[in-house]
Design a protein around this motif. Structure first.
Motif, PDB file in Angstrom:
ATOM      1  N   GLU A 131       0.816  -1.204   0.000  1.00  0.00           N
ATOM      2  CA  GLU A 131       0.000   0.000   0.000  1.00  0.00           C
ATOM      3  C   GLU A 131       0.857   1.265   0.000  1.00  0.00           C
ATOM      4  O   GLU A 131       0.551   2.233  -0.706  1.00  0.00           O
ATOM      5  CB  GLU A 131      -0.940   0.018   1.217  1.00  0.00           C
ATOM      6  CG  GLU A 131      -2.081  -0.992   1.154  1.00  0.00           C
ATOM      7  CD  GLU A 131      -1.670  -2.383   1.583  1.00  0.00           C
ATOM      8  OE1 GLU A 131      -0.465  -2.588   1.824  1.00  0.00           O
ATOM      9  OE2 GLU A 131      -2.545  -3.258   1.688  1.00  0.00           O
ATOM     10  N   ARG A 156       2.533   1.683  -3.398  1.00  0.00           N
ATOM     11  CA  ARG A 156       1.585   2.190  -4.389  1.00  0.00           C
ATOM     12  C   ARG A 156       1.220   3.642  -4.106  1.00  0.00           C
ATOM     13  O   ARG A 156       0.990   4.429  -5.038  1.00  0.00           O
ATOM     14  CB  ARG A 156       0.339   1.307  -4.409  1.00  0.00           C
ATOM     15  CG  ARG A 156       0.605  -0.096  -4.953  1.00  0.00           C
ATOM     16  CD  ARG A 156      -0.690  -0.848  -5.226  1.00  0.00           C
ATOM     17  NE  ARG A 156      -1.389  -1.176  -4.002  1.00  0.00           N
ATOM     18  CZ  ARG A 156      -1.189  -2.272  -3.288  1.00  0.00           C
ATOM     19  NH1 ARG A 156      -0.257  -3.146  -3.673  1.00  0.00           N
ATOM     20  NH2 ARG A 156      -1.878  -2.530  -2.195  1.00  0.00           N
ATOM     21  N   LEU A 157       1.157   4.029  -2.819  1.00  0.00           N
ATOM     22  CA  LEU A 157       0.890   5.428  -2.475  1.00  0.00           C
ATOM     23  C   LEU A 157       2.001   6.330  -2.983  1.00  0.00           C
ATOM     24  O   LEU A 157       1.737   7.414  -3.538  1.00  0.00           O
ATOM     25  CB  LEU A 157       0.735   5.570  -0.955  1.00  0.00           C
ATOM     26  CG  LEU A 157       0.577   6.992  -0.407  1.00  0.00           C
ATOM     27  CD1 LEU A 157      -0.698   7.626  -0.948  1.00  0.00           C
ATOM     28  CD2 LEU A 157       0.569   6.988   1.113  1.00  0.00           C
ATOM     29  N   LYS A 192       4.008   5.755  -5.505  1.00  0.00           N
ATOM     30  CA  LYS A 192       3.914   5.839  -6.964  1.00  0.00           C
ATOM     31  C   LYS A 192       2.781   6.769  -7.380  1.00  0.00           C
ATOM     32  O   LYS A 192       2.916   7.537  -8.343  1.00  0.00           O
ATOM     33  CB  LYS A 192       3.705   4.447  -7.542  1.00  0.00           C
ATOM     34  CG  LYS A 192       4.913   3.520  -7.380  1.00  0.00           C
ATOM     35  CD  LYS A 192       4.625   2.142  -7.938  1.00  0.00           C
ATOM     36  CE  LYS A 192       5.817   1.218  -7.733  1.00  0.00           C
ATOM     37  NZ  LYS A 192       5.538  -0.169  -8.226  1.00  0.00           N
ATOM     38  N   THR A 193       1.665   6.697  -6.653  1.00  0.00           N
ATOM     39  CA  THR A 193       0.525   7.558  -6.989  1.00  0.00           C
ATOM     40  C   THR A 193       0.864   9.029  -6.779  1.00  0.00           C
ATOM     41  O   THR A 193       0.502   9.887  -7.598  1.00  0.00           O
ATOM     42  CB  THR A 193      -0.690   7.165  -6.128  1.00  0.00           C
ATOM     43  OG1 THR A 193      -1.024   5.800  -6.358  1.00  0.00           O
ATOM     44  CG2 THR A 193      -1.894   8.048  -6.460  1.00  0.00           C
ATOM     45  N   ILE A 194       1.566   9.334  -5.661  1.00  0.00           N
ATOM     46  CA  ILE A 194       1.939  10.728  -5.403  1.00  0.00           C
ATOM     47  C   ILE A 194       2.930  11.225  -6.451  1.00  0.00           C
ATOM     48  O   ILE A 194       2.833  12.368  -6.929  1.00  0.00           O
ATOM     49  CB  ILE A 194       2.504  10.869  -3.980  1.00  0.00           C
ATOM     50  CG1 ILE A 194       1.383  10.677  -2.948  1.00  0.00           C
ATOM     51  CG2 ILE A 194       3.184  12.221  -3.781  1.00  0.00           C
ATOM     52  CD1 ILE A 194       1.827  10.786  -1.525  1.00  0.00           C
ATOM     53  N   GLN A 225       3.126  10.127  -9.508  1.00  0.00           N
ATOM     54  CA  GLN A 225       2.347  10.310 -10.726  1.00  0.00           C
ATOM     55  C   GLN A 225       1.522  11.598 -10.644  1.00  0.00           C
ATOM     56  O   GLN A 225       1.412  12.341 -11.629  1.00  0.00           O
ATOM     57  CB  GLN A 225       1.433   9.105 -10.949  1.00  0.00           C
ATOM     58  CG  GLN A 225       0.595   9.205 -12.221  1.00  0.00           C
ATOM     59  CD  GLN A 225      -0.293   7.990 -12.416  1.00  0.00           C
ATOM     60  OE1 GLN A 225      -0.224   7.035 -11.648  1.00  0.00           O
ATOM     61  NE2 GLN A 225      -1.131   8.027 -13.437  1.00  0.00           N
ATOM     62  N   MET A 226       0.946  11.845  -9.449  1.00  0.00           N
ATOM     63  CA  MET A 226       0.177  13.074  -9.269  1.00  0.00           C
ATOM     64  C   MET A 226       1.053  14.299  -9.482  1.00  0.00           C
ATOM     65  O   MET A 226       0.657  15.264 -10.150  1.00  0.00           O
ATOM     66  CB  MET A 226      -0.429  13.102  -7.870  1.00  0.00           C
ATOM     67  CG  MET A 226      -1.196  14.376  -7.551  1.00  0.00           C
ATOM     68  SD  MET A 226      -1.529  14.555  -5.773  1.00  0.00           S
ATOM     69  CE  MET A 226       0.139  14.881  -5.172  1.00  0.00           C
ATOM     70  N   ASP A 247       1.705  14.684 -13.118  1.00  0.00           N
ATOM     71  CA  ASP A 247       0.539  15.217 -13.825  1.00  0.00           C
ATOM     72  C   ASP A 247       0.342  16.702 -13.530  1.00  0.00           C
ATOM     73  O   ASP A 247      -0.023  17.477 -14.428  1.00  0.00           O
ATOM     74  CB  ASP A 247      -0.715  14.434 -13.420  1.00  0.00           C
ATOM     75  CG  ASP A 247      -0.678  12.988 -13.905  1.00  0.00           C
ATOM     76  OD1 ASP A 247       0.134  12.706 -14.807  1.00  0.00           O
ATOM     77  OD2 ASP A 247      -1.441  12.157 -13.365  1.00  0.00           O
TER      78      ASP A 247
END
Length: 480
Positions: A229, A232-233, A235-237, A239-240, A243
């Motif tokens: 988790e 993945r968090l 990686k998401t941050i 990616q955010m 973006d």
């Protein structure tokens, strides 16, 4: 609200429950160990008494009661004299007052007369007690009333030292406490290790998120080797942040592009105004040409400002005034509206109106805007002499309106981004660059979608797909 950390929550929650469970387990283990150890000593005494009572029962089964009592007394005294476990127990005979009549060691020691076992035996027939002698030794005493008359002998008593039992008990306590502390230390170490593996990356996440929140869009979290988790968090941050950085870049390019697009007509208008201001004759050729240019550039400015306002409204959310519409009629009206400009640009429009109506649930003004924007893009990116094709098709559940041009096309790298906010492709021409973004926002709000295909040098096809209207769907797409 008071700030707490994950470590504090772990200490108050998981660690506290572990300690309580460990204490409960230790307590139960020591409780049963104590009763097993000292209960074993008491059971050994009771077994000796059972053997002696069996001998008494076999003595004097015939004759009068006096002879039987005397025989039992002699048997008990003989048992004391011949007692073969003197190294383990002290065997005593007591009268009704608790006075020692005989004992296996032959020594009348007052040190073994303590304890409350005799008093309990008088009440219950059997009594057991653990006490400390005057010499500081812990002993266990068991007293049993003689079940048959045996002269002046009223009770039998066994006394044994608890030194070995105490040593074994304290060894058990030491081992149990040591194991408990070891388990607790391992639990604390493993728990802190696990919590630290969560807290450290979360601290990095918090720091990086704060940097991003304060405008540092280049901040990134280090790659983690765990695909859990937290991994993945992270990686998401990342990616955010990527973006957001891309959106910021596109926004800056958009502002720069729009500023340039606005500056060009304003410069032209300003120049012609100054030129006309120096001309006294209104019929002068330069005056008429200047007024025409001013009118054209003003219309251009008005169109761009309207696009920007529409885009702003769509981003903030607007209410759609939807009703049942004929997609064919709306597309035909849009084609007629743009046809004059298509001819001025030296282009041709190929459009065959389907004979039957295509009912859709939509806002007429917004649907007209969709067609006009798509046709306007087709005009801007077509070369003189080219043809723009507009076709309407249907399936059982959808209607499709497709506009295809023969222009320069869209680069493959830009094709996936042309519907994004603020994006302008490499082959973009003048304009705000938000036409397709507005189209995508409106069509999505109407329950449909936009498909774009293109090939460089061959042209682009923009397809608008809307669901077929069926009664009962009036309120599916009320707001953007």
């Amino acid at each position: 609200m008071q700030t707490t950390s994950i470590v504090q929550r772990w200490v108050r929650g998981s660690l506290l429950m572990t300690v309580l469970a460990l204490v409960l387990a230790e307590g139960l283990f020591l409780y049963f160990s104590y009763h097993t150890l000292y209960g074993g000593v008491q059971s050994a005494m009771e077994n000796r008494f059972s053997t002696i009572e069996g001998r008494l029962q076999a003595t004097g089964t015939a004759g009068d009661a006096a002879v039987t009592a005397e025989s039992r007394a002699r048997t008990l005294r003989r048992t004391v004299e011949q007692f073969d476990e003197k190294d383990k127990f002290e065997f005593m005979l007591l009268d009704a007052s608790g006075v020692i009549l005989a004992n296996s060691s032959g020594i009348r020691s007052t040190d073994l007369t303590g304890g409350g076992d005799f008093a309990l035996a008088l009440l219950q027939g059997r009594g057991n007690d653990i006490y400390t002698t005057t010499q500081g030794e812990r002993v266990m005493a068991e007293t049993v009333l003689v079940p048959y008359a045996a002269g002046n002998i009223a009770a039998m008593r066994l006394v044994t030292s608890l030194r070995l039992a105490d040593e074994q008990w304290w060894s058990t306590v030491t081992l149990a406490v040591g194991l408990g502390l070891l388990v607790l230390l391992v639990s604390v170490w493993s728990g802190l290790f696990f919590v630290r593996s969560i807290v450290r990356p979360l601290g990095e996440v918090e720091t990086t998120a704060n940097r991003i929140a304060h405008g540092d869009l280049r901040a990134r979290l280090p790659d983690t080797r765990y695909d859990d988790e937290i991994g993945r968090l992270c990686k998401t941050i990342n990616q955010m942040a990527g973006d957001l950085a891309e959106t910021e870049r596109l926004k800056n390019e958009f502002i720069s592009s729009v500023s340039h697009e606005l500056r060009t007509p304003l410069t032209s208008i300003k120049g012609w105004v100054e030129t006309i201001g120096n001309i006294d004759d209104p019929n002068n050729e330069y005056c008429r040409r200047g007024l025409a240019v001013i009118g054209t550039e003003t219309d251009r400015l008005y169109t761009m400002v309207e696009e920007l306002l529409d885009f702003s409204r769509l981003q903030n959310g607007i209410k759609l005034n939807c009703q049942v519409l004929d997609l064919v009629a709306e597309a035909t009206d849009a084609a007629l509206f743009v046809e004059a400009r298509i001819r001025r640009e030296g282009l041709h429009l190929e459009y065959s109106e389907p004979p039957e109506p295509y009912p859709v649930w939509a806002d007429p003004a917004r649907l007209r805007q969709v067609f006009v924007n798509i046709l306007d893009n087709a005009v801007k990116y077509s070369s003189p002499g080219g043809t723009i094709f507009m076709t309407l098709t249907r399936t059982a559940d959808t209607f499709t309106a497709a506009v295809r041009d023969q222009g320069r096309g869209i680069a493959p790298d830009d094709l996936e981004k042309v519907k994004q906010k603020f994006f302008k492709g490499k082959n973009a021409v003048r304009g705000s660059g938000i036409g397709l973004a507005v189209v995508d926002e409106i069509v999505t709000a109407l329950g449909g979608w936009v498909e774009i295909t293109s090939a460089l040098g061959q042209g682009t096809t923009v397809s608008v797909v809307l669901p077929v209207y069926r009664p009962g769907q009036e309120h599916l797409h009320e707001k953007i």
